[in-house]
Design a protein around this motif. Structure first.
Motif, PDB file in Angstrom:
ATOM      1  N   PHE A 100      29.217 -20.922 -13.988  1.00  0.00           N
ATOM      2  CA  PHE A 100      28.379 -21.800 -13.265  1.00  0.00           C
ATOM      3  C   PHE A 100      29.257 -23.028 -12.188  1.00  0.00           C
ATOM      4  O   PHE A 100      30.219 -22.819 -12.276  1.00  0.00           O
ATOM      5  CB  PHE A 100      27.665 -22.847 -14.933  1.00  0.00           C
ATOM      6  N   ARG A 101      27.865 -23.382 -10.609  1.00  0.00           N
ATOM      7  CA  ARG A 101      28.852 -23.523  -9.737  1.00  0.00           C
ATOM      8  C   ARG A 101      28.387 -25.616 -10.144  1.00  0.00           C
ATOM      9  O   ARG A 101      27.445 -26.017  -9.844  1.00  0.00           O
ATOM     10  CB  ARG A 101      29.111 -23.299  -8.671  1.00  0.00           C
ATOM     11  N   ILE A 102      28.924 -26.663 -10.063  1.00  0.00           N
ATOM     12  CA  ILE A 102      28.951 -27.324 -10.006  1.00  0.00           C
ATOM     13  C   ILE A 102      28.160 -28.398  -8.680  1.00  0.00           C
ATOM     14  O   ILE A 102      28.987 -28.194  -7.488  1.00  0.00           O
ATOM     15  CB  ILE A 102      30.073 -28.479 -10.655  1.00  0.00           C
ATOM     16  N   ILE A 103      26.769 -28.429  -8.282  1.00  0.00           N
ATOM     17  CA  ILE A 103      27.100 -29.174  -6.914  1.00  0.00           C
ATOM     18  C   ILE A 103      26.233 -30.167  -7.594  1.00  0.00           C
ATOM     19  O   ILE A 103      24.884 -30.482  -7.530  1.00  0.00           O
ATOM     20  CB  ILE A 103      25.678 -28.027  -6.223  1.00  0.00           C
ATOM     21  N   SER A 104      26.650 -31.254  -7.198  1.00  0.00           N
ATOM     22  CA  SER A 104      27.109 -32.694  -7.251  1.00  0.00           C
ATOM     23  C   SER A 104      26.456 -34.161  -6.825  1.00  0.00           C
ATOM     24  O   SER A 104      26.578 -33.576  -5.382  1.00  0.00           O
ATOM     25  CB  SER A 104      27.884 -33.171  -8.619  1.00  0.00           C
ATOM     26  N   GLY A 105      26.195 -34.972  -6.880  1.00  0.00           N
ATOM     27  CA  GLY A 105      26.035 -36.356  -5.866  1.00  0.00           C
ATOM     28  C   GLY A 105      26.547 -37.130  -6.662  1.00  0.00           C
ATOM     29  O   GLY A 105      25.972 -37.286  -7.506  1.00  0.00           O
ATOM     30  N   ALA A 106      27.034 -38.588  -5.970  1.00  0.00           N
ATOM     31  CA  ALA A 106      27.351 -39.137  -6.799  1.00  0.00           C
ATOM     32  C   ALA A 106      26.525 -40.331  -6.878  1.00  0.00           C
ATOM     33  O   ALA A 106      25.622 -40.286  -5.563  1.00  0.00           O
ATOM     34  CB  ALA A 106      28.755 -40.014  -5.291  1.00  0.00           C
ATOM     35  N   LEU A 107      25.998 -41.341  -7.773  1.00  0.00           N
ATOM     36  CA  LEU A 107      24.676 -41.965  -7.843  1.00  0.00           C
ATOM     37  C   LEU A 107      25.145 -43.202  -8.960  1.00  0.00           C
ATOM     38  O   LEU A 107      25.498 -43.172  -9.952  1.00  0.00           O
ATOM     39  CB  LEU A 107      23.258 -41.237  -8.005  1.00  0.00           C
ATOM     40  N   HIS A 108      25.610 -44.417  -8.714  1.00  0.00           N
ATOM     41  CA  HIS A 108      26.301 -45.658  -9.352  1.00  0.00           C
ATOM     42  C   HIS A 108      24.699 -46.529 -10.044  1.00  0.00           C
ATOM     43  O   HIS A 108      24.343 -47.045  -9.406  1.00  0.00           O
ATOM     44  CB  HIS A 108      27.208 -45.771  -8.683  1.00  0.00           C
ATOM     45  N   TYR A 109      24.802 -46.171 -11.375  1.00  0.00           N
ATOM     46  CA  TYR A 109      23.599 -46.662 -12.151  1.00  0.00           C
ATOM     47  C   TYR A 109      23.622 -47.558 -11.600  1.00  0.00           C
ATOM     48  O   TYR A 109      22.767 -48.667 -11.856  1.00  0.00           O
ATOM     49  CB  TYR A 109      23.529 -45.646 -13.517  1.00  0.00           C
ATOM     50  N   PHE A 110      25.294 -48.902 -11.778  1.00  0.00           N
ATOM     51  CA  PHE A 110      25.524 -49.996 -11.860  1.00  0.00           C
ATOM     52  C   PHE A 110      24.959 -50.563 -10.560  1.00  0.00           C
ATOM     53  O   PHE A 110      24.946 -52.030  -9.794  1.00  0.00           O
ATOM     54  CB  PHE A 110      26.743 -50.724 -11.883  1.00  0.00           C
ATOM     55  N   ARG A 111      24.869 -49.854  -9.110  1.00  0.00           N
ATOM     56  CA  ARG A 111      23.747 -50.052  -7.991  1.00  0.00           C
ATOM     57  C   ARG A 111      22.897 -49.922  -7.223  1.00  0.00           C
ATOM     58  O   ARG A 111      22.173 -49.947  -6.304  1.00  0.00           O
ATOM     59  CB  ARG A 111      24.844 -48.982  -6.866  1.00  0.00           C
ATOM     60  N   VAL A 112      21.979 -49.677  -9.088  1.00  0.00           N
ATOM     61  CA  VAL A 112      20.438 -49.124  -8.298  1.00  0.00           C
ATOM     62  C   VAL A 112      19.885 -49.434  -9.515  1.00  0.00           C
ATOM     63  O   VAL A 112      20.404 -50.303 -11.093  1.00  0.00           O
ATOM     64  CB  VAL A 112      20.651 -47.552  -8.403  1.00  0.00           C
TER      65      VAL A 112
END
Length: 586
Positions: free
Chosen positions: A18-30
């Motif tokens: 498994f290769r992690i292909i991630s993106g930051a998404l801060h729930y508290f800013r949306v």
């Protein structure tokens, strides 16, 4: 056994490569009503994972409390991520940086002048332990060991840039483990040998943060950690803005080329940010190296998904890169979302601020000014008032300066502004007669989020004197902003306004949709729509519009309230379909 494990050169998820292909998404800013949309767009870009910090200061605003609703309903966010087929990386700190107020550390904690933050000081570690005692039980059902999406948890955050207290890092690790966190733990540091050495722990996966020089930085990580997965836990593809600075951008082609280099090297990645969102309310942080620089309200970050959730140039460029290295959903890329038609809002009611504040109960009386921290005022504004026994021309001296920006009034007339960023401590004024009223409105523009100045006090920071004589007998009061229902609005009687005042107007909406608030002719202040606190505006720029999420609007009548601190050339605001974050600076 954790769901995510490591091999000599990669990750295994449930035993499969498994290769992690991630993106930051801060729930508290949306806005919570937009989480599903943003997570779906993450999957469609080709991400298999999302990452988020956890802001301790919002989840535990008062010692012993836990807030997990609205913008902070992390269990719901985790359920939605899992429903979208995404894994999750959690970064609970205790410190998060994130261009967030005080780096996410609670005001009640950092206001203790003797506490040694981010160390083995028991006052700090005990507070974090008590927080985890509350936080983890509702989150553990969402960890992979229990069938949830959370596959890894970070220990601290870029600690090598701050300190070298290995015992403290070990405490954070054990605090998580002893409370049931069985998933893979990792550290995250800037990709220099010193930072990696000071911020990592034996037995934990070390990851690096960088935005360029991919081969060099991966090489540094490999030198530090000869075996195991290579991962850039923050691949910086844009940047944040501060008031008075440029609007930072980075070309999609340049960022995509570096992403391709990362993936071609076999590394895993977390794109920082995939979707930045917004520093709603008073949540923005600040940097302070040589001068204090408060972060703007927008956290767009020039990310693949814009502040309003629209795919930008990086979205399409990154999707193409990811498709060369991993499966991407065979679905069309998302289209931009609908926007509200252009709308003019007439703010035809107003309430001068200082006369209103003078009528409120709750003032704290003291011989000398009391800092906002000692008043228990964590964000926003404090009004200080006293009388001046002398008169004539003289120098008003604020020993220790102000935190962070002070407007000074004599008998209700504005006489000047002092700013922390300019290191202001004195102001020449004319006092017309003995007994004149001195009022000082101090704005907290955001707590420093990086380096040794986290927790720096706000408000008036020491005694105040005029013509060398100390002024005593102060009243100190917070400016209420959580509920504006008691503000005594009356019809506006002038097209222009030159005193701090609340302004109110209404506008009609047929079908709610995203929009952007433009305030030509206004100077500096705060904005609310239907009671939802959008955040700070300032004609200093670079940001010229505030994002208004569609879910805060409603069919029919809607309300806009502004707290304007200086002056306005008119009483109108505009809702537009296009954001303006300032001139681009590639």
């Amino acid at each position: 056994m954790p769901a995510l494990t490591t091999s000599s050169d990669g990750f295994l998820l449930h035993g499969e490569p498994f290769r992690i292909i991630s993106g930051a998404l801060h729930y508290f800013r949306v806005h919570p009503d937009q989480w599903t949309d943003r997570l779906r767009k993450a999957r469609l870009m080709g991400l298999n994972t999302v990452e988020t910090y956890l802001p301790w200061n919002l989840h535990e605003p008062v010692p012993g409390t836990l807030v997990l609703d609205g913008l902070l309903d992390l269990p719901r966010f985790l359920r939605l991520a899992q429903a979208e087929g995404l894994q999750v990386l959690l970064r609970p700190g205790p410190y998060i940086c994130a261009e967030w107020d005080d780096g996410g550390l609670p005001a009640w904690l950092v206001s203790d002048p003797d506490i040694r933050l981010r160390t083995s000081d028991p006052r700090f570690t005990d507070a974090f332990d008590r927080y985890l005692d509350q936080l983890l039980p509702p989150l553990l059902p969402h960890f992979a060991a229990n069938g949830g999406p959370v596959i890894a948890v970070q220990v601290e955050n870029e600690y090598g840039a701050y300190g070298d207290d290995t015992a403290y890092l070990k405490h954070v690790e054990q605090a998580l483990r002893s409370r049931g966190v069985d998933e893979l733990l990792f550290t995250c540091d800037q990709a220099g040998a010193d930072h990696l050495a000071a911020g990592s722990l034996p037995g934990l996966l070390a990851t690096a943060t960088f935005g360029s020089r991919v081969e060099e930085n991966l090489g540094a990580l490999r030198t530090h950690q000869p075996e195991g997965p290579l991962m850039c836990a923050e691949f910086w593809i844009g940047w944040f803005d501060y008031w008075g600075g440029p609007h930072h951008t980075r070309s999609a082609a340049d960022a995509a080329a570096d992403l391709d280099r990362l993936l071609s090297a076999g590394a895993s990645v977390n794109i920082y940010m995939f979707h930045g969102g917004t520093n709603f309310g008073f949540t923005n942080g600040a940097n302070h190296k040589h001068a204090y620089e408060p972060t703007v309200t927008s956290y767009d970050y020039d990310a693949p998904l814009t502040e309003s959730g629209d795919p930008g140039p990086k979205y399409h460029a990154f999707r193409e890169v990811i498709a060369r290295h991993a499966p991407v959903p065979d679905e069309p890329a998302p289209a931009p979302g609908p926007k509200l038609p252009e709308t003019t809002v007439e703010l035809d009611r107003r309430a001068p601020l200082l006369p209103y504040l003078r009528t409120l109960d709750g003032a704290v009386r003291s011989e000398d000014p009391v800092t906002a921290n000692d008043l228990g005022v964590d964000t926003g504004y404090v009004l200080y008032s006293t009388t001046v026994p002398g008169s004539g021309d003289g120098l008003l001296r604020f020993s220790g300066g102000v935190g962070d920006r002070a407007q000074v009034f004599v008998d209700g007339a504005s006489v000047g502004v002092l700013e922390r960023e300019r290191h202001d401590e004195t102001l020449p004024v004319r006092v017309p007669e003995p007994g004149a009223v001195l009022e000082v409105l101090v704005e907290n523009q955001g707590g420093v989020n990086y380096g040794p100045r986290i927790g720096a006090p706000k408000g008036l920071l020491g005694p105040v004197s005029f013509q060398g004589e100390a002024l005593h007998g102060w009243e100190c009061r917070a400016v209420p902003s959580a509920d504006l229902g008691a503000v005594p609005f009356v019809p506006s009687d002038a097209a222009t306004d030159a005193v701090p005042a609340f302004h109110r107007g209404t506008f009609e909406v047929d079908t709610p949709a995203d929009t952007f608030l433009a305030l030509p002719g206004w100077t500096k202040g705060q904005a609310w729509v239907n009671g939802f606190h959008l955040g700070r505006y300032w004609n200093r720029g670079p940001q010229r519009t505030l994002y208004v999420p569609g879910p805060v609007l409603r069919p029919g009548a809607n309300e806009l309230v502004l707290l304007e601190l200086h002056a306005t050339t008119g009483t109108r605001a505009q809702l537009t379909d296009t954001p303006d974050l300032g001139p681009e600076n590639d």
